[in-house]
Enzyme design. Structure first.
Site, mmCIF file in Angstrom:
data_model
loop_
_atom_site.group_PDB
_atom_site.id
_atom_site.type_symbol
_atom_site.label_atom_id
_atom_site.label_comp_id
_atom_site.label_asym_id
_atom_site.label_seq_id
_atom_site.Cartn_x
_atom_site.Cartn_y
_atom_site.Cartn_z
ATOM 1 N N LYS A 277 0.826 -1.217 0.000
ATOM 2 C CA LYS A 277 0.000 0.000 0.000
ATOM 3 C C LYS A 277 0.862 1.269 0.000
ATOM 4 C CE LYS A 277 -2.197 -1.169 3.793
ATOM 5 N NZ LYS A 277 -1.583 -2.477 4.065
ATOM 6 N N ARG B 104 -1.020 -9.586 13.019
ATOM 7 C CA ARG B 104 -1.590 -8.538 12.150
ATOM 8 C C ARG B 104 -2.361 -9.172 10.987
ATOM 9 N NH1 ARG B 104 3.659 -5.624 10.865
ATOM 10 N NH2 ARG B 104 2.445 -4.384 9.404
ATOM 11 N N ARG C 159 -10.322 0.235 8.398
ATOM 12 C CA ARG C 159 -9.855 -1.140 8.569
ATOM 13 C C ARG C 159 -10.908 -2.018 9.250
ATOM 14 N NH1 ARG C 159 -3.988 -0.131 8.645
ATOM 15 N NH2 ARG C 159 -2.840 -2.067 8.805
ATOM 16 N N ARG D 175 10.503 -1.392 11.741
ATOM 17 C CA ARG D 175 9.340 -1.241 12.609
ATOM 18 C C ARG D 175 9.300 -2.368 13.634
ATOM 19 N NH1 ARG D 175 4.314 -0.178 8.608
ATOM 20 N NH2 ARG D 175 3.317 -1.406 10.249
ATOM 21 N N ARG E 256 11.777 -5.027 5.554
ATOM 22 C CA ARG E 256 11.310 -3.637 5.366
ATOM 23 C C ARG E 256 12.070 -2.690 6.298
ATOM 24 N NH1 ARG E 256 5.034 -2.068 5.512
ATOM 25 N NH2 ARG E 256 4.991 -3.058 7.570
HETATM 26 N N1 LIG Z 1 10.176 -8.356 -2.749
HETATM 27 C C1 LIG Z 1 9.245 -7.400 -2.921
HETATM 28 N N2 LIG Z 1 9.082 -6.477 -1.952
HETATM 29 C C2 LIG Z 1 8.123 -5.517 -2.172
HETATM 30 C C3 LIG Z 1 7.334 -5.460 -3.344
HETATM 31 N N3 LIG Z 1 6.478 -4.410 -3.231
HETATM 32 C C4 LIG Z 1 6.737 -3.823 -2.038
HETATM 33 N N4 LIG Z 1 7.752 -4.482 -1.398
HETATM 34 C C5 LIG Z 1 8.355 -4.232 -0.098
HETATM 35 O O1 LIG Z 1 7.512 -4.888 0.851
HETATM 36 C C6 LIG Z 1 7.451 -4.155 2.067
HETATM 37 C C7 LIG Z 1 5.979 -3.812 2.366
HETATM 38 O O2 LIG Z 1 5.520 -2.858 1.417
HETATM 39 P P1 LIG Z 1 4.693 -1.567 1.892
HETATM 40 O O3 LIG Z 1 4.472 -0.703 0.696
HETATM 41 O O4 LIG Z 1 5.343 -0.977 3.085
HETATM 42 O O5 LIG Z 1 3.295 -2.305 2.315
HETATM 43 P P2 LIG Z 1 2.076 -1.861 3.213
HETATM 44 O O6 LIG Z 1 2.325 -2.444 4.578
HETATM 45 O O7 LIG Z 1 0.884 -2.497 2.554
HETATM 46 O O8 LIG Z 1 2.021 -0.357 3.217
HETATM 47 C C8 LIG Z 1 8.336 -2.906 1.866
HETATM 48 O O9 LIG Z 1 9.629 -3.199 2.407
HETATM 49 C C9 LIG Z 1 8.394 -2.763 0.341
HETATM 50 O O10 LIG Z 1 9.596 -2.111 -0.109
HETATM 51 C C10 LIG Z 1 7.547 -6.470 -4.356
HETATM 52 O O11 LIG Z 1 6.904 -6.509 -5.415
HETATM 53 N N5 LIG Z 1 8.506 -7.403 -4.082
HETATM 54 N N1 LIG Z 2 -7.517 2.138 10.633
HETATM 55 C C1 LIG Z 2 -6.896 1.555 11.683
HETATM 56 N N2 LIG Z 2 -7.613 1.028 12.705
HETATM 57 C C2 LIG Z 2 -7.012 0.457 13.747
HETATM 58 N N3 LIG Z 2 -5.687 0.324 13.872
HETATM 59 C C3 LIG Z 2 -4.913 0.823 12.884
HETATM 60 C C4 LIG Z 2 -5.471 1.474 11.740
HETATM 61 N N4 LIG Z 2 -4.463 1.875 10.926
HETATM 62 C C5 LIG Z 2 -3.319 1.481 11.520
HETATM 63 N N5 LIG Z 2 -3.576 0.849 12.699
HETATM 64 C C6 LIG Z 2 -2.574 0.272 13.628
HETATM 65 O O1 LIG Z 2 -1.268 0.610 13.172
HETATM 66 C C7 LIG Z 2 -0.537 -0.569 12.792
HETATM 67 C C8 LIG Z 2 0.342 -0.265 11.591
HETATM 68 O O2 LIG Z 2 -0.487 0.111 10.502
HETATM 69 P P1 LIG Z 2 0.104 0.285 9.040
HETATM 70 O O3 LIG Z 2 1.304 1.146 9.063
HETATM 71 O O4 LIG Z 2 -1.038 0.657 8.156
HETATM 72 O O5 LIG Z 2 0.676 -1.138 8.728
HETATM 73 P P2 LIG Z 2 0.478 -2.296 7.692
HETATM 74 O O6 LIG Z 2 -0.326 -1.869 6.522
HETATM 75 O O7 LIG Z 2 1.867 -2.689 7.357
HETATM 76 O O8 LIG Z 2 -0.236 -3.286 8.554
HETATM 77 C C9 LIG Z 2 -1.603 -1.636 12.573
HETATM 78 O O9 LIG Z 2 -1.094 -2.945 12.767
HETATM 79 C C10 LIG Z 2 -2.643 -1.248 13.650
HETATM 80 O O10 LIG Z 2 -2.233 -1.670 14.942
#
Ligand SMILES: Nc1nc2c(ncn2[C@@H]2O[C@H](COP(=O)(O)OP(=O)(O)O)[C@@H](O)[C@H]2O)c(=O)[nH]1
Ligand SMILES: Nc1ncnc2c1ncn2[C@@H]1O[C@H](COP(=O)(O)OP(=O)(O)O)[C@@H](O)[C@H]1O
Length: 227
Positions: free
Chosen positions: A19, A171, A93, A160, A127
């Site tokens: 995301k 999660r 969420r 993180r 990450r």
């Molecule tokens: N290996 C790999 N890592 C990715 C890819 N896309 C994103 N990432 C990495 O996966 C991790 C999670 O992505 P992030 O954008 O932070 O996901 P979010 O938690 O959904 O916001 C980060 O370290 C990114 O750099 C992919 O296509 N391949």
């Molecule tokens: N909309 C939400 N409602 C409740 N908790 C949230 C929300 N957004 C984020 N959080 C809290 O913050 C943490 C980190 O969120 P986020 O950075 O979006 O991580 P990721 O997408 O990698 O799970 C979540 O695991 C949760 O504990």
């Protein structure tokens, strides 16, 4: 001149689905304002605000923050963005959060990153983030130019606390139980647009093409090769 209506979009997907990575590309190409609940919470934790102190105990356990706190925090931030196209990341969420958001504004589209859990687990342990900007790196996929250092500011990167394997599992469980129903909620309203895959670079051109039907590309780059 007819001014087009502002776009209200949400990006969803399990933790680690990309995301943040995709949001950065959307902002670059389509100039939307990005509001990430996770970035906002981490900022509050770093500043040790009341919300930040409370949030930490939930985040460290891999649990969601209670709906009333989260909704108040996010709706308050959104007030400042009402003149812009915006993209919400990490909120809503839960169905209760989605309902509260609906009372304030009309969502136009929900981009769902449908990435398998197995793919995600490996990504999160690699990450690294720059907390002040929310910039995200990955040791294999998108490494910083200098190990451990943010490309833009030269400041140190951190991992993180909630990317530990045990917390990641919790999660993902919270996502299954509490967030998947939100996908159904938006699907029933006809707003859900799912993009499936295991690689962001393969999913991205489809998201780009989809958004191009709604907004012009404002980046300087050649629109034929979006990156
Ligand atoms: N290996 C790999 N890592 C990715 C890819 N896309 C994103 N990432 C990495 O996966 C991790 C999670 O992505 P992030 O954008 O932070 O996901 P979010 O938690 O959904 O916001 C980060 O370290 C990114 O750099 C992919 O296509 N391949
Ligand atoms: N909309 C939400 N409602 C409740 N908790 C949230 C929300 N957004 C984020 N959080 C809290 O913050 C943490 C980190 O969120 P986020 O950075 O979006 O991580 P990721 O997408 O990698 O799970 C979540 O695991 C949760 O504990």
């Amino acid at each position: 001149m007819v001014v087009p209506p502002l776009l209200r979009a949400v990006i969803m997907g399990p933790p680690g689905s990309g995301k943040g990575t995709v949001s950065a590309r959307i902002i670059k190409h389509f100039g939307m304002k990005h509001l990430s609940s996770g970035d906002l919470l981490r900022d509050n934790m770093q500043k040790k605000t009341e919300v930040g102190i409370l949030a930490k105990s939930y985040i460290d356990q891999g649990q969601l923050i209670p709906d009333d706190i989260m909704t108040r925090l996010m709706l308050n931030e959104l007030k400042g963005l009402d003149q812009y196209n915006w993209l919400l990341d990490g909120f809503p969420r839960t169905v209760a959060q989605a309902e509260a958001l609906d009372k304030e504004c009309q969502i136009d589209t929900v981009i769902d990153l449908d990435v398998p859990f197995e793919t995600i687990k490996c990504r999160l342990t690699a990450r690294w983030i720059h907390p002040a900007s929310g910039r995200v790196y990955n040791l294999e996929f998108s490494p910083p130019k200098v190990q451990g250092i943010d490309d833009i500011t030269g400041e140190p990167l951190v991992q993180r606390d909630d990317d530990k394997p045990e917390t990641v599992t919790k999660r993902l469980q919270a996502y299954d139980a509490q967030t998947k129903p939100v996908l159904e909620y938006y699907r029933e309203k006809g707003l859900l647009k799912s993009f499936s895959g295991t690689e962001t670079n393969k999913i991205w051109p489809h998201i780009y093409a989809f958004l191009q039907t709604k907004l012009p590309d404002v980046s300087q780059q050649d629109a034929a090769t979006p990156r």
